[in-house]
Design an enzyme around this catalytic site. Structure first.
Site, PDB file in Angstrom:
ATOM      1  N   CYS A 138      70.791  44.656  44.079  1.00  0.00           N
ATOM      2  CA  CYS A 138      70.066  44.643  45.733  1.00  0.00           C
ATOM      3  C   CYS A 138      68.945  45.176  46.011  1.00  0.00           C
ATOM      4  O   CYS A 138      68.229  46.289  45.381  1.00  0.00           O
ATOM      5  CB  CYS A 138      70.508  45.421  46.690  1.00  0.00           C
ATOM      6  SG  CYS A 138      72.760  45.104  46.754  1.00  0.00           S
ATOM      7  N   ARG A 184      65.668  41.521  39.159  1.00  0.00           N
ATOM      8  CA  ARG A 184      67.054  42.132  39.137  1.00  0.00           C
ATOM      9  C   ARG A 184      68.467  41.313  39.468  1.00  0.00           C
ATOM     10  O   ARG A 184      69.419  42.187  38.836  1.00  0.00           O
ATOM     11  CB  ARG A 184      67.109  43.499  40.392  1.00  0.00           C
ATOM     12  CG  ARG A 184      65.286  44.018  40.537  1.00  0.00           C
ATOM     13  CD  ARG A 184      65.757  45.240  41.449  1.00  0.00           C
ATOM     14  NE  ARG A 184      64.331  46.106  40.338  1.00  0.00           N
ATOM     15  CZ  ARG A 184      65.552  47.308  40.288  1.00  0.00           C
ATOM     16  NH1 ARG A 184      66.750  48.102  40.958  1.00  0.00           N
ATOM     17  NH2 ARG A 184      64.827  48.249  39.474  1.00  0.00           N
ATOM     18  N   TRP A 208      73.190  42.244  46.553  1.00  0.00           N
ATOM     19  CA  TRP A 208      73.953  41.356  45.449  1.00  0.00           C
ATOM     20  C   TRP A 208      75.646  41.644  45.620  1.00  0.00           C
ATOM     21  O   TRP A 208      75.802  43.114  45.683  1.00  0.00           O
ATOM     22  CB  TRP A 208      72.565  42.670  43.903  1.00  0.00           C
ATOM     23  CG  TRP A 208      74.150  41.880  42.735  1.00  0.00           C
ATOM     24  CD1 TRP A 208      73.253  41.130  41.626  1.00  0.00           C
ATOM     25  CD2 TRP A 208      74.675  42.913  41.910  1.00  0.00           C
ATOM     26  NE1 TRP A 208      74.659  40.786  40.528  1.00  0.00           N
ATOM     27  CE2 TRP A 208      74.750  42.229  40.470  1.00  0.00           C
ATOM     28  CE3 TRP A 208      75.736  44.235  42.198  1.00  0.00           C
ATOM     29  CZ2 TRP A 208      76.375  42.457  39.813  1.00  0.00           C
ATOM     30  CZ3 TRP A 208      76.459  44.684  41.085  1.00  0.00           C
ATOM     31  CH2 TRP A 208      76.389  44.220  39.984  1.00  0.00           C
ATOM     32  N   ASN A 240      70.719  49.328  49.835  1.00  0.00           N
ATOM     33  CA  ASN A 240      71.391  49.132  48.839  1.00  0.00           C
ATOM     34  C   ASN A 240      72.180  50.382  48.631  1.00  0.00           C
ATOM     35  O   ASN A 240      72.073  51.568  49.192  1.00  0.00           O
ATOM     36  CB  ASN A 240      70.159  49.255  48.303  1.00  0.00           C
ATOM     37  CG  ASN A 240      69.054  48.365  48.302  1.00  0.00           C
ATOM     38  OD1 ASN A 240      69.065  47.331  48.763  1.00  0.00           O
ATOM     39  ND2 ASN A 240      67.559  48.804  47.444  1.00  0.00           N
ATOM     40  N   GLY A 241      72.719  50.183  47.703  1.00  0.00           N
ATOM     41  CA  GLY A 241      73.954  51.885  47.838  1.00  0.00           C
ATOM     42  C   GLY A 241      75.485  50.933  48.630  1.00  0.00           C
ATOM     43  O   GLY A 241      75.501  50.068  48.881  1.00  0.00           O
ATOM     44  N   GLU A 287      79.085  42.333  15.377  1.00  0.00           N
ATOM     45  CA  GLU A 287      77.990  42.695  16.657  1.00  0.00           C
ATOM     46  C   GLU A 287      76.842  43.263  16.377  1.00  0.00           C
ATOM     47  O   GLU A 287      75.805  42.697  16.707  1.00  0.00           O
ATOM     48  CB  GLU A 287      78.291  43.482  17.642  1.00  0.00           C
ATOM     49  CG  GLU A 287      77.106  43.721  18.852  1.00  0.00           C
ATOM     50  CD  GLU A 287      76.795  42.810  20.034  1.00  0.00           C
ATOM     51  OE1 GLU A 287      77.240  41.516  19.833  1.00  0.00           O
ATOM     52  OE2 GLU A 287      76.164  42.522  20.845  1.00  0.00           O
ATOM     53  N   LYS A 328      72.812  41.300  16.238  1.00  0.00           N
ATOM     54  CA  LYS A 328      71.653  41.527  16.982  1.00  0.00           C
ATOM     55  C   LYS A 328      70.138  41.618  16.172  1.00  0.00           C
ATOM     56  O   LYS A 328      70.008  41.742  16.578  1.00  0.00           O
ATOM     57  CB  LYS A 328      72.146  43.155  17.275  1.00  0.00           C
ATOM     58  CG  LYS A 328      72.663  43.427  18.646  1.00  0.00           C
ATOM     59  CD  LYS A 328      72.246  43.357  20.396  1.00  0.00           C
ATOM     60  CE  LYS A 328      72.156  41.966  20.281  1.00  0.00           C
ATOM     61  NZ  LYS A 328      74.182  41.542  20.933  1.00  0.00           N
ATOM     62  N   GLU A 348      68.958  37.912  15.418  1.00  0.00           N
ATOM     63  CA  GLU A 348      69.055  37.314  16.298  1.00  0.00           C
ATOM     64  C   GLU A 348      67.294  37.737  17.117  1.00  0.00           C
ATOM     65  O   GLU A 348      66.444  37.148  17.573  1.00  0.00           O
ATOM     66  CB  GLU A 348      69.713  37.339  17.994  1.00  0.00           C
ATOM     67  CG  GLU A 348      70.360  38.513  18.438  1.00  0.00           C
ATOM     68  CD  GLU A 348      71.098  38.134  20.128  1.00  0.00           C
ATOM     69  OE1 GLU A 348      71.165  36.934  20.149  1.00  0.00           O
ATOM     70  OE2 GLU A 348      71.870  39.147  20.315  1.00  0.00           O
ATOM     71  N   HIS A 363      85.835  40.312  -1.149  1.00  0.00           N
ATOM     72  CA  HIS A 363      86.607  38.782  -1.734  1.00  0.00           C
ATOM     73  C   HIS A 363      85.769  37.857  -1.790  1.00  0.00           C
ATOM     74  O   HIS A 363      85.722  36.837  -1.029  1.00  0.00           O
ATOM     75  CB  HIS A 363      88.031  38.431  -0.643  1.00  0.00           C
ATOM     76  CG  HIS A 363      89.016  39.159  -0.844  1.00  0.00           C
ATOM     77  ND1 HIS A 363      89.878  39.167  -0.924  1.00  0.00           N
ATOM     78  CD2 HIS A 363      89.478  40.368   0.281  1.00  0.00           C
ATOM     79  CE1 HIS A 363      91.286  40.180  -1.474  1.00  0.00           C
ATOM     80  NE2 HIS A 363      90.328  40.612  -0.422  1.00  0.00           N
ATOM     81  N   LYS A 417      68.154  32.732  27.044  1.00  0.00           N
ATOM     82  CA  LYS A 417      69.539  33.905  28.125  1.00  0.00           C
ATOM     83  C   LYS A 417      71.024  33.588  28.749  1.00  0.00           C
ATOM     84  O   LYS A 417      71.879  34.162  28.330  1.00  0.00           O
ATOM     85  CB  LYS A 417      68.798  34.879  29.268  1.00  0.00           C
ATOM     86  CG  LYS A 417      69.350  36.255  29.582  1.00  0.00           C
ATOM     87  CD  LYS A 417      70.119  36.838  28.596  1.00  0.00           C
ATOM     88  CE  LYS A 417      70.643  38.523  29.282  1.00  0.00           C
ATOM     89  NZ  LYS A 417      71.724  38.980  28.024  1.00  0.00           N
TER      90      LYS A 417
HETATM   91  C1  F6R Z   1      73.992  37.385  21.790  1.00  0.00           C
HETATM   92  C2  F6R Z   1      73.659  36.956  23.258  1.00  0.00           C
HETATM   93  C3  F6R Z   1      74.784  35.569  23.483  1.00  0.00           C
HETATM   94  C4  F6R Z   1      75.344  36.090  24.299  1.00  0.00           C
HETATM   95  C5  F6R Z   1      76.082  34.380  24.528  1.00  0.00           C
HETATM   96  C6  F6R Z   1      77.655  34.314  25.857  1.00  0.00           C
HETATM   97  O1  F6R Z   1      72.548  39.017  21.989  1.00  0.00           O
HETATM   98  O2  F6R Z   1      72.590  37.533  24.206  1.00  0.00           O
HETATM   99  O3  F6R Z   1      75.485  36.138  22.292  1.00  0.00           O
HETATM  100  O4  F6R Z   1      76.664  36.698  24.652  1.00  0.00           O
HETATM  101  O5  F6R Z   1      75.706  33.879  24.800  1.00  0.00           O
HETATM  102  O6  F6R Z   1      76.619  34.406  27.129  1.00  0.00           O
HETATM  103  P1  F6R Z   1      77.425  35.111  28.309  1.00  0.00           P
HETATM  104  O7  F6R Z   1      78.106  36.676  28.110  1.00  0.00           O
HETATM  105  O8  F6R Z   1      76.462  35.398  29.439  1.00  0.00           O
HETATM  106  O9  F6R Z   1      78.021  34.040  28.102  1.00  0.00           O
END
Ligand code: F6R
Length: 608
Positions: free
Chosen positions: A2, A27, A74, A100-101, A481, A485, A488, A504, A603
């Protein structure tokens, strides 16, 4: 999350407030609204969706007013609809509130107000505030707000406008940020400096329990006993971008550091220690329906898929629920065997990932029940599933997912408790998990305090061309993971493997040039991974091990170690992933990469 913006001055207030709200868009929000007084009448405009929907509702014409109060919501209590959008007005239509809250005792207050004859329009917790103000108004808006606040339990950042006192805005804070912007012949307030910094850099930050009366010519701040508080005026440094990042150089680092708070938000109001379980109202399934489920399929992509793997381990170990994890992109195009007793859970930060959405639709079409573990409120996946668990991580802007991952794992732990207590998990075991979960945010903070040590280690990794990440059990997905990270955002080739699989094939890659990150907390498979570390060392590999505090055995064989606090095996990923997130971040920075927007990545992947 929010956002609040209020303006009182001599300039056209509505465009200033709308512009401020737009600056808070990053946000995340799902509805917006504005209130102002025109010709002595209070006007409230609310709209579900984006700010442009609100502008359209105002017919593109800005009202000619010099006082206005705006909000982006939100959703927490009640769906993101026009009616639930703030501002909320009282029965007489003379007062409007943005908030907000969370007002925790809103249900009780609502019952009392309805008994007194108040009529509620929305499903929000916020609306009780405006009816309380209406009740208490006796010639002073500020006093009415203070008296209303005496009744509420919970958190608030609050803005109030009224046709009774058209040149005044009231702001109040308890647990949700709010700051005043002090101008020449104009004053503003907002939940975030980025919304007002283009008008003034002089700000006064409200503290909890403070109420501000804001007019064009000045402001007065009092506490809840109406005693005046003299506050220092600060200067906001930096531009809007710096402010949104709250001083962090990148959103990714900010989001890594937000994890203690984000994990608290995922758990907020859900842990039930006495019963050793979790309350998850959004599942829309009663105990009987939950008991009829005999199989869970978790579908996701990328980082969310890694969280799903941890969920599989938890659900099978603690609740003895047969669970499988599928890539959404594979699930949607094969012939998945699901029926009405299968629960298909889509995990997605954005709630918009095309493959995950299509896989959920496929599961639904085949008669399965569907749930979402989603961050973005009102997203397509959240709307299409039969029920779900919002992770409440707050908006994640860095392309590399960090806080969403730990919050997804936390949500999966809550789901495991819920299923576990209906199946094999004893109340004592359940309580043990609840107690360990409660400690996690503080333990994450402790790791973050040591970020500089990871930064030092990053120096040694930044020239690598290939890296290997190894883990076993609950920490095998963490190895995946960590590798994702690193690759990427730093573009270093990184592979994650279950540690025993190394011999293996990948073992052929190991030499003195090859850093190997081993995620090796003292859990049920500890001795096994110690052997795997020995195998790497025997081939001159350089080992960085993530270990439990005080582990001298691995310290004696690894080249570098980073310690994490002790927790239950199933919760170790919540701690062991933090140094790996930091490692990838610092390596990428040292290599001069665009951390928040790595090349080729988006994203929200809304194409398949
Ligand atoms: C890696 C990353 C991506 C997302 C993937 C799924 O850091 O951000 O691998 O995890 O594209 O995205 P969501 O979770 O939005 O479905």
């Amino acid at each position: 999350m929010c956002g609040i913006v209020g303006y009182v001055g001599s300039k056209p207030a509505a465009p200033i407030v709308l512009e401020g709200l737009k600056r808070l868009e990053y946000r995340g929000y799902d509805s917006a609204g504005m209130a102002y007084v025109r010709s002595d009448k209070l006007v409230v405009k609310q709209s579900a969706g984006k700010i442009r929907a609100l502008e359209a509702k105002m017919n593109g014409a800005m009202p000619d007013v010099t006082v206005a109060l705006g909000h982006t919501r939100w959703a927490t209590h009640g769906a993101p609809t026009d009616v639930n959008a703030h501002p909320h007005a009282d029965c007489s239509g003379e007062f409007a509130v943005v908030h907000n809250g969370i007002i925790e005792n809103s249900a009780l207050l609502k019952r009392q107000l309805i008994e007194k004859g108040h009529v509620f329009k929305s499903e929000t917790d916020t609306e009780v505030l405006v009816h309380l103000i209406e009740d208490y108004y006796d010639g002073s808006l500020r006093d009415a707000v203070i008296r209303a606040l005496e009744n509420v339990e919970g958190t608030y950042g609050l803005g109030v406008v009224s046709s009774k006192e058209p040149g005044t805005l009231i702001a109040a804070r308890n647990g949700s940020p709010l700051l005043l912007g002090i101008g020449e012949g104009e004053n503003l307030f907002a939940s975030d400096a980025s919304a007002i910094v283009q008008h003034t850099k002089s700000v006064v930050c409200l503290d909890d329990g403070e109420v501000a009366e804001v007019t064009r010519d000045g402001y007065q701040i009092v506490d809840l006993d109406s005693v005046e508080v003299n506050k220092q005026v600060d200067t906001v440094e930096g531009d809007r971008d710096t402010i949104e990042k709250e001083g962090y150089p990148h959103f990714m680092l900010k989001e890594i550091f937000e994890q203690p708070r984000a994990i608290v938000d995922t758990m907020r109001g859900r842990l039930q220690e006495e019963e050793g379980t979790a309350r998850l109202g959004g599942l829309n399934l009663n105990d009987k329906e939950l008991q009829s489920i005999n199989r869970i399929v978790l579908i996701a992509c990328g980082t969310s898929w890694h969280a799903a793997l941890i969920g599989e381990y938890m659900l099978e170990e603690l609740s003895e629920m047969p669970t499988e994890v599928e890539y959404a992109s594979e699930f949607r195009y094969r012939t998945p065997l699901v029926d009405e007793n299968t629960l298909v859970i889509g995990i997605s930060q954005s709630g918009e990932t095309a493959d995950t959405l299509a896989a959920i639709r496929e599961a639904k079409a085949r008669g399965a029940r569907t749930l979402g573990i989603v961050n973005t409120v009102g997203s397509t996946i959240a709307r299409e599933v039969d029920g779900g668990v919002y992770i409440h991580a707050g908006s994640e802007i860095g392309v590399a997912s960090t806080k969403a991952f730990t919050c997804q794992v936390t949500a999966l732990a809550l789901l495991t408790l819920r299923f576990g207590r209906l199946r094999k998990l004893s109340v004592l075991q359940g309580r043990e998990v609840v107690q360990a979960l409660r400690k996690i945010p503080e333990q994450v903070s402790k790791i973050l305090e040591n970020a500089a040590a990871v930064e030092d280690l990053a120096e040694r990794f930044s020239l690598a061309q290939h890296t290997l990440f190894l883990g076993r059990g609950y920490n095998f997905p963490v190895a995946l993971e960590g590798a994702l990270k690193l690759k990427e955002i730093s573009y270093i080739h990184a592979e994650g493997y279950p540690a025993a699989e190394m011999k293996h094939g990948p073992i052929a890659l190991i030499d003195h040039m090859m850093p190997v990150v081993c995620v090796a907390p003292q859990d049920a498979v500890y001795q096994k991974i110690v052997s795997n570390i020995q195998e790497v060392k025997a081939r001159n590999g350089k080992v960085l091990a993530i270990v439990t505090e005080g582990d001298e055995d691995i310290a004696a064989i690894a080249d570098y170690t980073f310690e994490i606090p002790e927790t239950l095996d199933c919760l170790t990923p919540l701690l062991s992933v933090i140094p790996l997130q930091l490692l990838s971040y610092y390596v990428a920075v040292k290599r001069g990469c665009d951390v928040d927007q790595p090349r080729n990545l988006a994203k929200s992947v809304t194409v398949e």
